[in-house]
Each structure stands twice: as C-alpha cells, then as structure tokens.
Design a protein around this motif. Structure first.
Motif, short mmCIF file in Angstrom:
data_model
loop_
_atom_site.label_atom_id
_atom_site.label_comp_id
_atom_site.label_asym_id
_atom_site.label_seq_id
_atom_site.Cartn_x
_atom_site.Cartn_y
_atom_site.Cartn_z
N VAL A 124 0.83 -1.20 0.00
CA VAL A 124 0.00 0.00 0.00
C VAL A 124 0.87 1.25 0.00
N GLN A 125 0.48 2.24 -0.80
CA GLN A 125 1.16 3.54 -0.78
C GLN A 125 0.67 4.37 0.39
N GLY A 126 -0.62 4.26 0.69
CA GLY A 126 -1.18 4.99 1.81
C GLY A 126 -2.67 4.75 1.92
N HIS A 127 -3.29 5.32 2.97
CA HIS A 127 -4.73 5.17 3.13
C HIS A 127 -5.30 6.40 3.81
N THR A 128 -6.60 6.59 3.66
CA THR A 128 -7.32 7.65 4.36
C THR A 128 -8.50 7.03 5.08
N VAL A 129 -8.95 7.71 6.13
CA VAL A 129 -10.08 7.23 6.93
C VAL A 129 -11.07 8.37 7.11
N SER A 130 -12.34 8.06 6.93
CA SER A 130 -13.38 9.07 7.11
C SER A 130 -13.48 9.47 8.58
N ASP A 131 -14.09 10.62 8.84
CA ASP A 131 -14.20 11.12 10.21
C ASP A 131 -14.95 10.16 11.12
N ASP A 132 -15.92 9.44 10.59
CA ASP A 132 -16.67 8.48 11.41
C ASP A 132 -15.98 7.13 11.51
N LEU A 184 -15.58 4.81 9.41
CA LEU A 184 -16.30 3.71 8.77
C LEU A 184 -15.83 3.44 7.34
N THR A 185 -15.22 4.41 6.71
CA THR A 185 -14.78 4.26 5.32
C THR A 185 -13.27 4.42 5.24
N TRP A 186 -12.62 3.33 4.80
CA TRP A 186 -11.16 3.29 4.68
C TRP A 186 -10.82 3.16 3.19
N THR A 187 -10.05 4.10 2.67
CA THR A 187 -9.68 4.10 1.26
C THR A 187 -8.17 3.86 1.14
N PHE A 188 -7.80 2.83 0.38
CA PHE A 188 -6.41 2.41 0.26
C PHE A 188 -5.94 2.57 -1.19
N THR A 189 -4.70 2.98 -1.35
CA THR A 189 -4.09 3.12 -2.68
C THR A 189 -2.84 2.25 -2.76
N LEU A 190 -2.76 1.40 -3.76
CA LEU A 190 -1.58 0.56 -3.96
C LEU A 190 -0.44 1.40 -4.52
N ARG A 191 0.79 1.06 -4.15
CA ARG A 191 1.92 1.78 -4.71
C ARG A 191 2.14 1.34 -6.17
N PRO A 192 2.70 2.21 -7.00
CA PRO A 192 2.90 1.87 -8.42
C PRO A 192 4.01 0.85 -8.59
N GLY A 193 3.97 0.15 -9.72
CA GLY A 193 5.06 -0.76 -10.08
C GLY A 193 4.92 -2.17 -9.57
N LEU A 194 3.83 -2.49 -8.88
CA LEU A 194 3.65 -3.84 -8.36
C LEU A 194 3.22 -4.78 -9.49
N ALA A 195 3.86 -5.93 -9.56
CA ALA A 195 3.53 -6.89 -10.62
C ALA A 195 3.64 -8.31 -10.08
N LYS A 214 -19.52 -1.55 9.06
CA LYS A 214 -20.83 -1.35 9.69
C LYS A 214 -20.70 -0.55 10.99
N GLU A 215 -19.54 -0.64 11.61
CA GLU A 215 -19.28 0.04 12.88
C GLU A 215 -17.77 0.23 12.99
N PRO A 216 -17.32 1.18 13.79
CA PRO A 216 -15.86 1.36 13.94
C PRO A 216 -15.20 0.09 14.46
N TYR A 217 -14.01 -0.16 13.94
CA TYR A 217 -13.28 -1.39 14.29
C TYR A 217 -11.84 -1.00 14.56
N GLY A 218 -11.30 -1.43 15.71
CA GLY A 218 -10.01 -0.94 16.15
C GLY A 218 -8.79 -1.62 15.55
N LEU A 219 -8.98 -2.70 14.78
CA LEU A 219 -7.83 -3.48 14.34
C LEU A 219 -7.76 -3.61 12.81
N VAL A 220 -8.16 -2.58 12.09
CA VAL A 220 -8.17 -2.69 10.63
C VAL A 220 -6.75 -2.87 10.09
N ILE A 221 -5.85 -1.96 10.42
CA ILE A 221 -4.48 -2.04 9.88
C ILE A 221 -3.76 -3.26 10.43
N GLU A 222 -3.94 -3.54 11.73
CA GLU A 222 -3.30 -4.71 12.32
C GLU A 222 -3.78 -6.00 11.66
#
Length: 518
Positions: free
Chosen positions: A72-80, A82-93, A142-150
């Motif tokens: 992953v190149q990075g991610h963003t999280v909504s204020d609530d 509940l929505t996690w947006t991930f972007t893959l780094r370039p060049g992966l094959a 559906k609800e906040p979850y504390g272990l998404v990245i882990e």
C-alpha cells in the motif's frame, strides 16, 4: 563422518534442474519440508515462511511491531472511521507479468478471511469491500473497528498474502494449483523436487520500498540469485552439513549442539527474544472426564514448574525464561491478572489440592509427540510430576501427525504439550490455545466459556491499547481460574548460519532478503 557422507549424498545429484551459479545461491535447511504451498489454505508455520518469500502483504510489522505500508502507498479514513480508502503503490507486478490490481487485493482478502480468525472478524463488521479503480480499494464498515491495519498486516498464520484474482476465486476449502505471487522470490514447479529441494529465484522485477529493511517491513532487497531450500529431515545431519559448509543456514539449531556452534567461529548462532520466542502450553481436553471438572484441571496450575521444563531442554537463561503471562512476556498484552496459582509450583501443594477434588484415580492419558523435541521433553516432565502428585498417568507416545488426528476426538486423551511463536500467542485473537473457544473443536480442547467470546469481540472493537488492557486482564483471570490450559515456559529456538553471511534479519520467521553471501 557417516553424517557427512549422508548429507553429501542428500545434497548431491542436482543436475536435473536449471540453476544459477552455486556461489550465488544461499542454501538453507528449514524446520520442515514445504509441502502446502497455498498460503491461505493452512496455518502451518513453514507455509507462512514460504508465503513471505513468494507473496507480499498490504502492511507489515517492523521490529517494534508498528504496522507500516508494504504494498500500500497509503490510506485515508473518514471522520466516522467507517470508510477506509487504500491506494496501492505503483510498479507492483505478479510473477506472471500481470500488474497487481485492487481487484486482486479484494479477492485475496475475501478468500483469506474464510480461513483466518482475524480476517473473519473483520469481514463480520464489513459492509462492503470494493475496488474503485486499478489501484484503489475501499473498505466500508458497519461500525468502527479498532484493528483494521493490524488485521491487514497481521503475520498470524494463515497470513493475508495477495495473489491474482483468478487464483483467489478458488474457494478457501480448495488448494490453489498455481503459485503466483508478487514477492521478492519466484516459485517455479520445475525447480521443485519433493522430498529433495526447492529453488526460489530472485524476482528481477520486484520493486522494493525505499526504506531500509526492518523485520517484515521496509525494502525487501534480494542480494542472492536464489534461495536453495534442501530437505534434510535429520537435525544432526543438517548440523554436520552446516559445520562442513555444505549448507549456509539451519532454521532450528539442536539444543544439544548450541555450545558446539557457539565455539565454532565459522558459525553464528542467532538467538531470539520477546515476540520471536516460543511459549509452550499443556492443552487440556475439557470434554473427557475427569478433566471436565475445573477443580481437577486447576491442580496442574500448582504442579507445573516452568524452570524444571526449561532445565530439561538444557537451555540457560540466554535462551529460556519462565513466564506466567498467558499472552506472553515482553509483549503489549502481558498481564499479571490471576497468575497466583502458577507462581509457586509445588508437588506437595498439588497433591493436597488433588485430594480435595472428586478425582477417583481415573487414568489420565498424556499424548507424547516423539518427533517434536520440546513437546516430548515437556510432556515427559509433566508425566513424572503428575504421578508424584497422585495422578494415575498413562503416557502414550505417538508422532505429531497422529496426535493431531487423535485430538479431534472427545475421548481417548486428556493432555498434550505443544508450543507456538509469541508473535501468534501474544494477541488473544490469534492465540491458538484459546481462539477456537466454543467451536466444539479439539484444537481448543472442546472448551467453551461464552464470556471469553464477548471479551474477544470487545478487544477487536477497542480503539487503542489502553482500552484493551482491562479486557486482557479479565481474559487471563478466566483462563487461570478455570484451568483452561497451563503454560510451561518461554524459550528460543535459535537459528545457526555460516558466519560469512551478512545482514541476516533477526527473525524467528526465516527471511532471506537483505542478506549478502560473499
């Protein structure tokens, strides 16, 4: 000399498959032969080791167990949250030349989650997991979850390795038949002879991260042409080959040869501490009388002397320690809750406690794994102490495969010893001793404590370590008050390698990027 002759025969005759110059290969003997190549299908440690060579992960822990972006190149999280947006780094094959897409990630995570406890928990609170373009995927909860990245970066086995969508569409109950990853080494069936060797070639198209390698995180720069993995089942033969320079690396140095290796300047012994150590447990059958009685199970808490077990291995304090914390010592979930019964072991105290129970001299069947040194020694020691405390012990010696089959039955056994890595045991959600609670399975000895499941769910949803602390304390209080299982010590299984190897990453999971062989 006989051992050297045997290993010479075992390592000879490799002309059948193409390979790079032997001087550019690093030759290793691992804990066992790599049989299952599907990294989602099974939780075997040797398959996880293979997975980290051939596949890649979205996130990975560094040496301080901070989870850092990998694919992953990075991610963003909504204020609530509940929505996690991930972007893959370039060049992966992938190794077949196809680019790694977000669609591959989604399919891989969905397949992996059907086989892994952490993945299943994440999917249970997931509303949707979708690819929005070739490099972006979105996780909606559906609800906040504390272990998404882990969870996405967990090294617990099975591990969330990423594979092509066409392979990830294979049901988790079936093994994939083609091995295509995007990791730093390439697997080819033509370079694999079962029972003999496997050659993993350096992936020339792998794009490492810019950061230095740091445990499983950072840039995975491969400095060798190939990793040549040999199958040498006898540890003594492998040790002789290492001393003779016929192999470069041995994952598990035999306990009784550690001092010899330490005196040999040609060999480096790689010790492990903390999360890279093993913790052993005696697992108990809660369904088979008399161990369906918690009072009788709890007698073992007063009986087991961890120091005696460690001494039985012949290990000094550099390689072994006592540890009463059920979720391992030195990790984030170390706790002192409920440890009273295990802090002062005494055969006399255990004998007195046993007399106060309804135990009526029923035979107690201990399964002793003859082909696992630590499990065998620890169970032999337990059998002796149990007899001296007044138990009627029937120690039955078997191989590990037979033991695993027998433990699936409710009858015919009461106790066996086993050990696992602290990186898995330190998290209650991946602790193999307890994480099949109330699932009617021999993996957890048919135990069922509904409150534990409630605590697991709360642990997963807790936003930070401070919020998890009281939950861990309560879990451990239940585990010890009910005699769920008994730890028998924390120890290292050191690796040994030729001293000309440079920059070996200190890891109980063998890692062969970063290392240089002159």
């Amino acid at each position: 000399m006989r051992r050297l002759g045997l290993v010479a025969a075992a390592l000879a005759g490799l002309a059948g498959a193409p390979k790079p110059s032997p001087a550019a290969n690093l030759t290793a003997v691992l804990e066992a032969e790599i049989v299952t190549l599907d990294p989602h299908f099974i939780g075997a440690y040797i398959t996880r080791t293979f997975g980290y060579m051939v596949f890649d992960t979205l996130y990975a822990p560094d040496s301080n167990f901070n989870y850092r972006p990998q694919m992953v190149q990075g991610h963003t999280v909504s204020d609530d949250r509940l929505t996690w947006t991930f972007t893959l780094r370039p060049g992966l094959a992938f190794h077949d030349g196809q680019p790694v897409r977000a669609q591959d990630v989604v399919a891989s995570l969905q397949r992996w989650a059907t086989r892994a406890a952490l993945g299943g928990r994440l999917m249970a609170v997931t509303e949707s997991l979708t690819a929005t373009d070739e490099r972006t995927f979105v996780l909606k909860l559906k609800e906040p979850y504390g272990l998404v990245i882990e969870t996405l970066g967990t090294m617990a086995s099975p591990t969330p390795f990423i594979m092509p969508e066409r392979l990830a569409r294979t049901p988790g109950t079936e093994r994939i038949t083609e091995i295509v990853g995007s990791g730093p080494f390439i697997y080819s069936r033509a370079d694999h002879r079962q029972g003999d060797r496997m050659l993993l070639r350096r992936n020339p198209n792998y794009v490492p991260r810019d950061e230095p390698a740091d445990f499983l995180a950072g840039g995975k720069r491969v400095m060798i042409d190939a990793l040549d993995i040999r199958v040498v089942p006898d540890a003594g033969t492998a040790a002789a080959a290492l001393q003779a320079g016929q192999i470069d690396y041995m994952q598990y140095a035999p306990f009784d040869l550690l001092r010899n290796f330490e005196r040999d300047r040609r060999i480096t012994v790689q010790n492990f501490t903390g999360a890279h150590m093993f913790t052993g447990h005696y697992r108990l059958n809660h369904a088979n009388p008399p161990f369906n009685d918690p009072a009788i199970r709890s007698v073992l808490l007063r009986l087991v002397d961890q120091a005696e077990v460690m001494a039985g291995f012949g290990l000094d304090q550099r390689y072994a320690r006592t540890c009463q914390a059920f979720f391992t010592c030195g990790g984030p979930n170390e706790s002192a809750a409920g440890v009273g019964p295990v802090t002062d072991p005494s055969i006399e105290a255990a004998r007195t406690a046993l007399r106060a129970t309804r135990y009526n001299n029923e035979p107690i069947v201990l399964m002793v794994a003859s082909d696992l040194e630590a499990a065998r020694v620890s169970t032999d020691i337990l059998a002796d102490r149990m007899r001296r405390a007044g138990f009627n012990v029937d120690a039955q010696v078997t191989d590990w495969a037979t033991l695993l089959a027998r433990r699936t039955r409710r009858e015919g056994w009461h106790i066996y010893g086993v050990h696992a890595l602290n990186v898995d045991l330190g998290n209650p959600l991946t602790n193999s001793v307890i994480n099949f609670n109330c699932q009617d399975t021999g993996t957890a000895g048919f135990m069922c404590f509904p409150r534990l499941n409630e605590l697991y769910d709360a642990f997963a949803r807790a936003p930070d370590a401070a919020s998890r602390r009281p939950l861990v304390d309560e879990m451990q209080q239940i585990i010890y008050s009910q005699g769920v299982a008994v730890p028998w010590g924390q120890f290292a299984q050191p690796a040994a390698f030729r001293s000309n190897l440079r920059n070996m990453i200190p890891s109980a999971i063998p890692l062969f990027w970063n290392v240089e062989k002159p």
